[in-house]
Every structure is written in structure tokens, then in C-alpha cells.
Write an enzyme that holds these catalytic residues in place. Structure first.
Site, mmCIF file in Angstrom:
data_model
loop_
_atom_site.group_PDB
_atom_site.id
_atom_site.type_symbol
_atom_site.label_atom_id
_atom_site.label_comp_id
_atom_site.label_asym_id
_atom_site.label_seq_id
_atom_site.Cartn_x
_atom_site.Cartn_y
_atom_site.Cartn_z
ATOM 1 C CB SER A 223 42.170 36.795 51.793
ATOM 2 O OG SER A 223 40.756 36.826 52.467
ATOM 3 C CD GLU A 342 38.486 35.425 45.375
ATOM 4 O OE1 GLU A 342 38.252 34.935 45.885
ATOM 5 O OE2 GLU A 342 39.053 35.992 44.384
ATOM 6 C CG HIS A 440 38.946 33.725 49.486
ATOM 7 N ND1 HIS A 440 38.911 34.827 48.750
ATOM 8 C CD2 HIS A 440 38.585 33.681 50.141
ATOM 9 C CE1 HIS A 440 39.408 35.721 49.577
ATOM 10 N NE2 HIS A 440 39.880 35.050 50.909
#
Length: 533
Positions: A223, A342, A440
């Protein structure tokens, strides 16, 4: 009676003796690998003599951890200064504090947060193991490598890499851009990036003492960590400090422009009651007050004030991937990866329960982060995927338009430039909450092998181990050679525009050419600028 300093050798020796006496009765009950690492371990490096402790990385390999190593110091909003104490003993058995941030997920928090951690199974200079250095996620405002998912013991316990994790300054402490308001702070907008560069220099100069090879340093980050890495590939000051990189659900196509950055600074200053022309109160106020200011409303986009590296024309002189892949980073082999779902990681399933086809466009619009007609997007998805629910369309479209798009751009720009890149997609899904799919952050425990750690949703069954082994072996092979291919995985071609070959990591990993092609082509019609920049 005066007390000896914390890092005095007598104190460290006494701790080792006390710990040894207390543990002596149970040592015979431990497996041989655990007994082998019960004693403290000293490593003599140019920056000091570091005293670490043993951890069991896996069932067969002992690992030594050296946690909380200070690599730099810094004054508020200024560039870091390297920190070293040659010849002095330094305790390295506890994590250092993390950068102040909103929430209490990580503690303790302190502005004095420039610490790194090392895990190694072979702390001898002759080992020359490749180094994997992790940069945490949390955008540019939060996060920490003290998260249990980021523990390096299992990955290092394989015996074939040295693992390093790094904390650095975040949010206003690391990225508040003050240079246009006060010439005393020319580095303020990129201070967090400079911390990472300072850490990389520390690793280059010291990692051999821990068994690492300073000529084979691989960055990997999830990320925000991946975005920081993408930015580092375009920073001249970072050139030569790392040799491969892997970004996990993290891209930085464009940096923050200096004018937008200054607008955000003004909004932040107003929130903490400081006038732009008189910044001394900003230097004097406690860190807690700066954290309160992070709730200021962003003047450019919705939500709290956003932070990112700044195109300051000093440390960052062009965008990382616009108008093309930055030439100074093209020689660095890169793995670029994303998860299939995600946005299921940060938009809770509960919030989509009441979605209808009528309400979907307005709900989807702000999550796309691009200027596109949401009714058109919904209509296209409904035609292409008539069996999908409104929730299915919401997550797929928001993932493709908001989270995956940057990775596609980076991969294609590197392909156009002939720069080596390999692309992956994680299809392995949550085993504890199936609604979240391949969300995610699910790839963090897969790469670190922290399948059973607090916060992991990967499970610990054979399917999770298979997916984890595939990712770990690929990342380790990449750290070793600059190529992620290995015997346990189907051949993984470089990414090119002819096939767009993508490794799909799952319980049974495989290569697919141009997965999600329709979604890629749909959003390629719309101009893209990194959200927040």
C-alpha cells in the site's frame, strides 16, 4: 548510587545473565533450535555493537532479531541526520516508538521514531545473504512495522535472506510542505522519504555485519509502502541504494504538486491555529497538537487532509511515472502486484448491504477517484456482467478505477521503456470472512509467512501455506537474482504489452495473460491522476 546507562555493557551483560538464569530451568524442555538461540547475540557493525535476542523463525531454523536500532535523528520538519555510535554497546531487543498518528493501533508513539529492525539466521559477514527491506503501509499518514503481520522472523527463518523493517516520519511530521512559506524548511515535504533514504544508507554500511549482502538489497512494501518505493525509484538521492523492488498494492504515478501541497499546509495550519507567516508556534507545540490537526478537511479532495511526497524540484524533480517511467529507475527490476478485490479491504461489506441499482451510481462516484460518469460505468458493468449484484459491481469498479489503475499504468510504462517488470494478482481470499474476498492487505501475511498472526485472515491451512510458499519463494528468488522465477512455480514471464502476463497467486498459482482485460480497457478511456496529487 548512580545507575549505569541503558546501553552500558555491564547492564547488557547483567540482563543476559538474569535472563539466562530465569530461563535455565525451562531450556531443557525447548526444541534444539530454540535452545540454540536462547543467549543474547552481539553483532559488531560500523554503527555500533548491537545486542539482540533469539526468536524461532520456523521449526528448524533459529533466528536472531535486532529490534529498535536507531538509524537517524531529526529536528521537526528537517532532513534526518545519520546516527551511529561506533564501538558502543546498544540494546536491540525492543521495538522503537512509531511516528505519532491518529488512533491507538500502535504504541508507543513518539516524534523520535527513526528506528529499524533486523532479523537474520546467519549474523556473519561471510554469509552475504540478500536483504529484503520492508516499508509499511498506511498511506503516508499511519501504520508501523511493529504490526505482528510484519514480523520478520518467519521470513528470515528460511535461512536465505536477511529481513529489515523500517519506521519513519509520517503525515505532518514527514510530509507537511512548508518550503514555500518558510525557507528554513526546504526538505519538509519529503522528510519521510529522506528518512527512508537515510535508513537505506545505514543498511548499505552495516548490513554485512548481520549476514546481509549490501549489493543485493530488495525493497518491498504494501500500500503506502509500495507508493513510497515507487517514489524512491525516481529520487536521485536513492540511486544505487537498492537493487530490486516489489510494490504490493501500492503505486505512485504522480507526486503531489507544490501548489496543492501548500493549500493543504494552509488548511492544516488553520486547524492548529498557526498563521502561515509565523511558524514558530508550529515548532513549539507538542506532537499531540499536530496529530489533532490531521483531522483538518482537505481543500483538494474529500476527507481529512492528505499527505504525499512533493514535487519540490530539489529531492523530487519529476513525477515517478508521468509522462513515462522515470529513467533513473528503469534499470531496477520491479515486481508490481495488486489484490483482486482491493476495496473490500477498506470499504466494509456492511456499508453495501442497502445498495440498489438506483443508489449505486452516487455511492460509487466518490470511490472511483476519477472524473467519470458513474451511471455510464454501472451500465457498462451490468451489460458485461449481467449476473453480478450491485455490490459486486461496486467493489469491482472501485477496485479497477481507484486501486488497480495505478499499477496498470506503472507496468505499461515500464514495458514501453523496456524496463524489467513482473506483475502479479492475488486471488487468494479471506478464510475468516469470505465477504472480503482477496482484499487489500491479504498479501502481507502471505509474503511474511505470518499466517497465524493477529490481524491475518489467511488461515493456516494447506491452501494458505501453498499460496504463502509461492509468494515467499518468488520474493526470495527475486531478492537473490532479480528474477522471481523458481522451480516451484509455473514460468512467470516479464510483463509486456503483447501478452500482459500476470502471475495469479492462489492456493494453486498460475499465469494468466491480461486478466480483467475488459475492466482495464474500460478505465483506460479516462485520464488518471494519482488521487490527492
Amino acid at each position: 548510587m548512580a545507575h549505569a546507562p541503558e546501553n552500558h555493557p555491564a547492564v547488557i551483560d547483567r540482563r543476559a545473565l538474569i535472563g539466562g538464569a530465569a530461563a535455565g530451568a525451562t531450556l531443557a524442555l525447548l526444541p534444539r533450535s530454540a535452545r540454540a538461540i536462547a543467549a543474547a547475540k552481539r553483532v559488531t557493525a560500523p554503527a555500533g555493537i548491537f545486542v539482540g535476542e533469539g526468536q524461532v523463525g520456523n521449526v528448524s531454523t533459529p533466528v536472531w532479531s535486532f529490534r529498535g536500532i536507531r538509524y537517524a535523528t531529526a529536528e521537526r520538519f528537517r532532513a534526518p541526520r545519520p546516527y551511529a555510535t561506533p564501538g558502543k554497546h546498544r540494546d536491540a531487543t525492543a521495538f522503537g516508538p512509531v511516528c505519532p498518528q491518529t488512533g491507538n493501533a500502535y504504541a508507543p508513539q513518539s516524534e523520535d521514531c527513526l528506528y529499524l529492525n533486523v532479523w537474520t539466521a546467519n549474523p556473519e559477514p561471510r554469509a552475504k545473504l540478500p536483504v529484503m527491506l520492508y516499508i509499511h503501509g498506511g498511506a503516508y499518514s499511519g501504520g508501523s512495522v511493529t504490526d505482528p503481520l510484519n514480523d520478520g522472523a518467519t521470513l528470515a527463518g528460511r535461512g536465505d535472506v536477511v529481513v529489515v523493517t523500517v519506521n519513519h516520519r509520517l503525515n505532518a511530521f514527514g510530509y507537511l510542505y512548508l518550503a514555500r512559506l518558510d525557507p528554513r524548511f526546504p526538505d519538509s515535504g519529503n522528510a519521510g522519504q529522506l528518512d527512508l533514504i537515510c535508513a537505506l544508507r545505514w543498511v548499505r554500511d552495516n548490513i554485512a555485519a548481520f549476514g546481509g549482502d549490501p549489493g543485493r538489497i530488495m525493497l518491498f512494501g504494501q500500500s503506502g509502502g509500495g507508493a513510497k518505493i515507487a517514489t524512491l525509484t525516481g529520487m536521485p538521492a536513492a540511486t544505487g541504494l537498492f537493487h530490486r523492488a516489489a510494490t504490493m498494492s501500492g503505486q505512485q504515478v504522480t507526486a503531489q504538486g507544490p501548489l496543492h501541497a501548500t493549500e493543504r499546509t494552509r488548511a492544516f495550519l488553520d486547524a492548529v491555529g498557526v498563521k502561515p507567516g509565523a511558524l514558530q508556534p508550529l515548532l513549539d507545540m507538542p506532537a499531540e497538537r499536530l496529530v489533532e490537526g490531521l483531522h483538518a478537511r482537505d481543500p483538494v479532495m474529500a476527507g481529512a487532509v492528505s499527505f504525499a511526497p512533493v514535487l519540490d524540484m530539489t529531492w523530487l524533480v519529476r513525477h515517478p511515472f508521468w509522462p513515462d517511467a522515470n529513467p533513473i529507475g528503469r534499470s531496477i527490476p520491479i515486481i508490481l502486484g495488486n489484490t483482486h478485490d482491493e476495496t473490500r479491504g477498506f470499504i466494509a461489506p456492511e456499508t453495501t448491504k442497502t445498495l440498489t441499482w438506483d443508489t449505486l451510481p452516487d455511492r460509487l462516484a466518490p470511490e472511483l477517484r476519477i472524473d467519470v460518469l458513474p451511471e455510464w460505468v454501472v451500465g457498462e458493468y451490468r451489460t458485461q456482467f449481467p449476473d453480478w449484484s450491485s455490490s459486486d459491481v461496486f467493489y469491482a469498479a472501485s477496485t479497477a478505477g481507484r486501486s488497480w489503475r495505478g499499477q496498470v499504468i506503472e507496468a505499461e510504462e515500464r514495458a514501453r521503456a523496456g524496463a524489467p517488470a513482473w506483475v502479479y494478482q492475488v486471488d487468494f481470499t479471506s478464510r475468516t470472512d469470505p465477504r472480503r474476498g482477496a482484499f487489500h492487505t491479504i498479501d502481507i501475511p502471505l509474503v511474511f509467512g505470518t499466517l497465524g498472526a493477529t490481524g491475518s485472515q489467511a488461515g493456516t491451512g494447506p491452501d494458505a501455506r501453498a499460496a504463502s510458499d509461492a509468494m515467499q519463494d518468488s520474493f526470495v528468488a527475486f531478492a537473490r537474482t532479480g528474477d522471481p522465477n523458481h522451480a516451484g512455480l509455473p514460468a512467470w514471464p516479464r510483463y509486456d504489452l503483447a501478452t500482459r502476463a500476470t502471475m495469479v497467486f492462489d492456493a494453486n498459482s498460475r499465469v494468466e495473460n491480461d486478466p480483467r482485460r475488459w475492466q482495464r480497457e474500460l478505465f483506460a478511456r479516462i485520464p488518471y491522476i494519482q488521487p490527492g496529487t
